[in-house]
Design a protein around this motif. Structure first.
Motif, short mmCIF file in Angstrom:
data_model
loop_
_atom_site.label_atom_id
_atom_site.label_comp_id
_atom_site.label_asym_id
_atom_site.label_seq_id
_atom_site.Cartn_x
_atom_site.Cartn_y
_atom_site.Cartn_z
N ILE A 56 0.84 -1.21 0.00
CA ILE A 56 0.00 0.00 0.00
C ILE A 56 0.87 1.25 0.00
CG2 ILE A 56 -1.66 1.33 1.37
CD1 ILE A 56 -2.86 -1.39 2.24
N GLY A 57 1.91 1.24 0.80
CA GLY A 57 2.82 2.38 0.86
C GLY A 57 3.47 2.67 -0.49
N CYS A 58 3.90 1.63 -1.17
CA CYS A 58 4.52 1.82 -2.50
C CYS A 58 3.50 2.34 -3.51
CB CYS A 58 5.13 0.51 -2.98
SG CYS A 58 6.67 0.09 -2.16
N PHE A 59 2.26 1.84 -3.45
CA PHE A 59 1.23 2.33 -4.36
C PHE A 59 0.96 3.82 -4.14
CE2 PHE A 59 -1.14 -1.91 -5.30
CZ PHE A 59 -0.20 -2.20 -6.26
N VAL A 60 0.85 4.21 -2.89
CA VAL A 60 0.61 5.61 -2.58
C VAL A 60 1.79 6.47 -3.04
CG1 VAL A 60 0.29 7.28 -0.70
CG2 VAL A 60 -1.00 5.14 -0.69
N ALA A 61 2.99 6.00 -2.76
CA ALA A 61 4.19 6.75 -3.18
C ALA A 61 4.26 6.86 -4.70
CB ALA A 61 5.45 6.08 -2.64
N ALA A 62 3.86 5.80 -5.41
CA ALA A 62 3.89 5.83 -6.88
C ALA A 62 2.93 6.87 -7.43
CB ALA A 62 3.54 4.44 -7.44
N LEU A 63 1.82 7.08 -6.73
CA LEU A 63 0.85 8.08 -7.18
C LEU A 63 1.40 9.50 -7.12
CD1 LEU A 63 -2.40 6.75 -5.45
CD2 LEU A 63 -1.89 6.74 -7.91
N TYR A 64 2.34 9.73 -6.22
CA TYR A 64 2.89 11.07 -6.03
C TYR A 64 4.30 11.24 -6.59
CZ TYR A 64 -1.11 11.83 -3.02
OH TYR A 64 -2.38 11.97 -2.54
N THR A 65 4.77 10.26 -7.34
CA THR A 65 6.12 10.32 -7.91
C THR A 65 6.04 10.69 -9.38
OG1 THR A 65 6.86 8.64 -6.34
CG2 THR A 65 8.24 9.01 -8.26
N GLU A 66 6.71 11.74 -9.74
CA GLU A 66 6.66 12.24 -11.11
C GLU A 66 7.57 11.46 -12.05
OE1 GLU A 66 7.25 16.48 -13.45
OE2 GLU A 66 7.03 16.46 -11.27
N ASN A 67 8.70 11.00 -11.55
CA ASN A 67 9.66 10.27 -12.39
C ASN A 67 9.06 8.95 -12.83
OD1 ASN A 67 11.87 8.18 -12.74
ND2 ASN A 67 13.08 10.06 -12.70
N ILE A 68 9.00 8.71 -14.12
CA ILE A 68 8.35 7.52 -14.68
C ILE A 68 9.03 6.23 -14.22
CG2 ILE A 68 9.64 7.55 -16.86
CD1 ILE A 68 5.98 6.60 -16.61
N TYR A 69 10.35 6.24 -14.13
CA TYR A 69 11.08 5.04 -13.73
C TYR A 69 10.84 4.71 -12.25
CZ TYR A 69 13.49 5.71 -18.14
OH TYR A 69 13.77 5.87 -19.47
N LEU A 70 10.94 5.71 -11.41
CA LEU A 70 10.73 5.49 -9.98
C LEU A 70 9.27 5.13 -9.69
CD1 LEU A 70 11.90 5.41 -7.18
CD2 LEU A 70 11.58 7.89 -7.02
N SER A 71 8.36 5.82 -10.35
CA SER A 71 6.94 5.52 -10.16
C SER A 71 6.62 4.09 -10.61
CB SER A 71 6.09 6.52 -10.94
OG SER A 71 4.72 6.24 -10.77
N SER A 72 7.19 3.68 -11.74
CA SER A 72 6.99 2.31 -12.23
C SER A 72 7.56 1.30 -11.25
CB SER A 72 7.65 2.12 -13.59
OG SER A 72 7.07 2.96 -14.53
N PHE A 73 8.76 1.58 -10.75
CA PHE A 73 9.38 0.68 -9.79
C PHE A 73 8.53 0.55 -8.54
CE2 PHE A 73 11.97 0.23 -5.95
CZ PHE A 73 12.44 -1.05 -6.14
N LEU A 74 8.05 1.67 -8.02
CA LEU A 74 7.23 1.64 -6.82
C LEU A 74 5.93 0.86 -7.05
CD1 LEU A 74 7.75 5.30 -5.57
CD2 LEU A 74 8.51 3.22 -4.41
N GLY A 75 5.32 1.06 -8.20
CA GLY A 75 4.10 0.33 -8.52
C GLY A 75 4.34 -1.17 -8.61
#
Length: 101
Positions: free
Chosen positions: A43-62
């Motif tokens: 859940i924490g990674c999903f929430v963080a991915a929603l607020y991460t602008e960088n496509i690579y980091l957001s994809s990784f978090l998701g």
């Protein structure tokens, strides 16, 4: 050429590959109790991915979050695999397993 898709695919492959031994080691050491940690991490990674602008980091978090959530089911499946004798049983937690003798 655009390498974004390939980079994300490699990240996904490696992340899923990392979770396989995490689940095995966690079940051996602590049984199925870490499922709550996996849930919070997912859940924490999903929430963080929603607020991460960088496509690579957001994809990784998701992907990491999805793998953590998937790991919950695998944790309980791993316990069944241990009971079948496919993986080693932690002798300190023998009482937690159903013996199919």
């Amino acid at each position: 050429m655009y390498f974004t898709g390939i980079i994300i695919a490699i990240m996904t492959f490696l992340t899923i590959g990392i979770w396989h031994p995490i689940v095995i080691k966690a079940e051996y050491r602590w049984g199925t109790r870490p499922w709550v940690v996996f849930l919070l991490a997912g859940i924490g990674c999903f929430v963080a991915a929603l607020y991460t602008e960088n496509i690579y980091l957001s994809s990784f978090l998701g992907v990491f979050g999805a793998s953590a959530l998937w790991g919950i089911g695998e944790l309980f499946s791993q316990k069944k695999r241990v009971e079948k004798g496919w993986f080693p049983m932690n002798p300190r937690r023998k009482h937690e397993y159903q013996q199919n003798n």
